[in-house]
Scaffold this motif. Structure first.
Motif, PDB file in Angstrom:
ATOM      1  N   GLN A 182       4.731  13.924   8.752  1.00 25.82           N
ATOM      2  CA  GLN A 182       3.639  12.988   8.564  1.00 25.82           C
ATOM      3  C   GLN A 182       3.500  12.544   7.111  1.00 25.82           C
ATOM      4  OE1 GLN A 182       0.112  14.634  10.241  1.00 25.82           O
ATOM      5  NE2 GLN A 182       1.049  15.122  12.186  1.00 25.82           N
ATOM      6  N   LYS A 210       3.923   6.944   6.385  1.00 23.68           N
ATOM      7  CA  LYS A 210       4.276   6.686   7.784  1.00 23.68           C
ATOM      8  C   LYS A 210       4.117   7.951   8.618  1.00 23.68           C
ATOM      9  CE  LYS A 210       7.657   3.041   6.741  1.00 23.68           C
ATOM     10  NZ  LYS A 210       6.924   1.937   7.399  1.00 23.68           N
ATOM     11  N   SER A 269       5.322   9.544  12.320  1.00 24.71           N
ATOM     12  CA  SER A 269       6.215   9.396  13.478  1.00 24.71           C
ATOM     13  C   SER A 269       5.489   9.795  14.754  1.00 24.71           C
ATOM     14  CB  SER A 269       7.462  10.272  13.303  1.00 24.71           C
ATOM     15  OG  SER A 269       8.192   9.876  12.158  1.00 24.71           O
ATOM     16  N   THR A 281       7.075   4.558  14.339  1.00 21.66           N
ATOM     17  CA  THR A 281       6.289   5.053  13.203  1.00 21.66           C
ATOM     18  C   THR A 281       5.055   4.192  13.033  1.00 21.66           C
ATOM     19  OG1 THR A 281       7.598   3.721  11.658  1.00 21.66           O
ATOM     20  CG2 THR A 281       8.274   6.014  11.985  1.00 21.66           C
ATOM     21  N   THR A 336       2.166   3.085  10.199  1.00 24.93           N
ATOM     22  CA  THR A 336       2.027   3.023   8.739  1.00 24.93           C
ATOM     23  C   THR A 336       0.557   3.017   8.344  1.00 24.93           C
ATOM     24  OG1 THR A 336       4.094   1.774   8.572  1.00 24.93           O
ATOM     25  CG2 THR A 336       2.627   1.729   6.668  1.00 24.93           C
TER      26      THR A 336
END
Length: 227
Positions: A116, A157, A159, A175, A177
């Motif tokens: 993360q 970002k 995931s 991902t 943002t």
């Protein structure tokens, strides 16, 4: 005495250049490539969604696809190919005119849902957009829509990946943002449901995974339209 000379005409074979010979010879049809089938991961990180790619079949040929969700009869295009999108991970095969073609399947890879960066995720949610009981034509593919939401703070970002029903195989990944002014990210997820038979209603739920956190949607059961 005057003797007449007899002239003999000899048949001389006509020699053609390679280019002229090619024009004189009827062109034979190019042989079809060998039929092939492959399951391709189209998402980031080697995970889903997956597309089943068929190539080298006879144009407009009728084929039967066997997979984790059962069998389905379909038809390839004019060029002998077919891209069947949104399929689940698993072993597939294709039958055409009594010949079975096994589909290549990539190794199962789970996307990196744990990194993360500098983002602190505080909440993961999934909202069901398609209302249960929505009437659909069950003889055709139908859709169910969901809205995932990741709440957090920081810059970077995050995931994530989805799973379909009770399967642990990634059904889609990506991902999200985060940055200044971004406290949450919304993720639309559309699931394509295969046709059903005998009036069996399509039903599905999805789960959104972010690191060690996850959220599951409500079960959505659609209603088959009466014939």
């Amino acid at each position: 005495m005057i003797r007449h000379r007899h002239l003999t005409l000899l048949a001389v074979p006509l020699l053609l250049s390679p280019a002229a010979a090619a024009l004189a010879t009827p062109a034979s049809a190019a042989p079809l490539p060998a039929a092939s089938c492959e399951l391709v991961a189209t998402g980031e990180g080697g995970g889903g969604p997956y597309t089943l790619v068929l190539e080298g079949f006879e144009p407009n040929q009728s084929v039967t696809v066997h997979g984790p969700q059962g069998s389905q009869r379909t038809r390839v295009g004019d060029d002998g190919t077919l891209d069947k999108q949104g399929v689940r991970y698993g072993q597939y095969s294709v039958n055409a005119k009594g010949k079975r073609t096994a589909c290549l399947t990539p190794p199962r890879e789970k996307p990196d849902g744990g990194k993360q960066g500098k983002v602190q995720v505080t909440k993961v949610e999934v909202f069901t957009l398609t209302k249960p009981g929505t009437v659909v034509d069950c003889t055709k593919p139908s859709r169910a829509e969901f809205d995932g939401k990741i709440t957090g703070s920081g810059n970077g970002k995050v995931s994530y990946y989805w799973t379909y029903a009770s399967s642990s195989d990634p059904y889609g990944s990506g991902t999200a943002t985060f940055g200044p002014g971004v406290g949450s990210v919304s993720l639309l997820k559309v699931v394509t449901l295969s046709p059903t038979v005998n009036g069996i209603s399509p039903s599905v739920f999805v789960t959104l995974h972010v690191g060690s956190m996850s959220a599951r949607s409500d079960q959505v059961t659609l209603t088959c339209a009466k014939p």
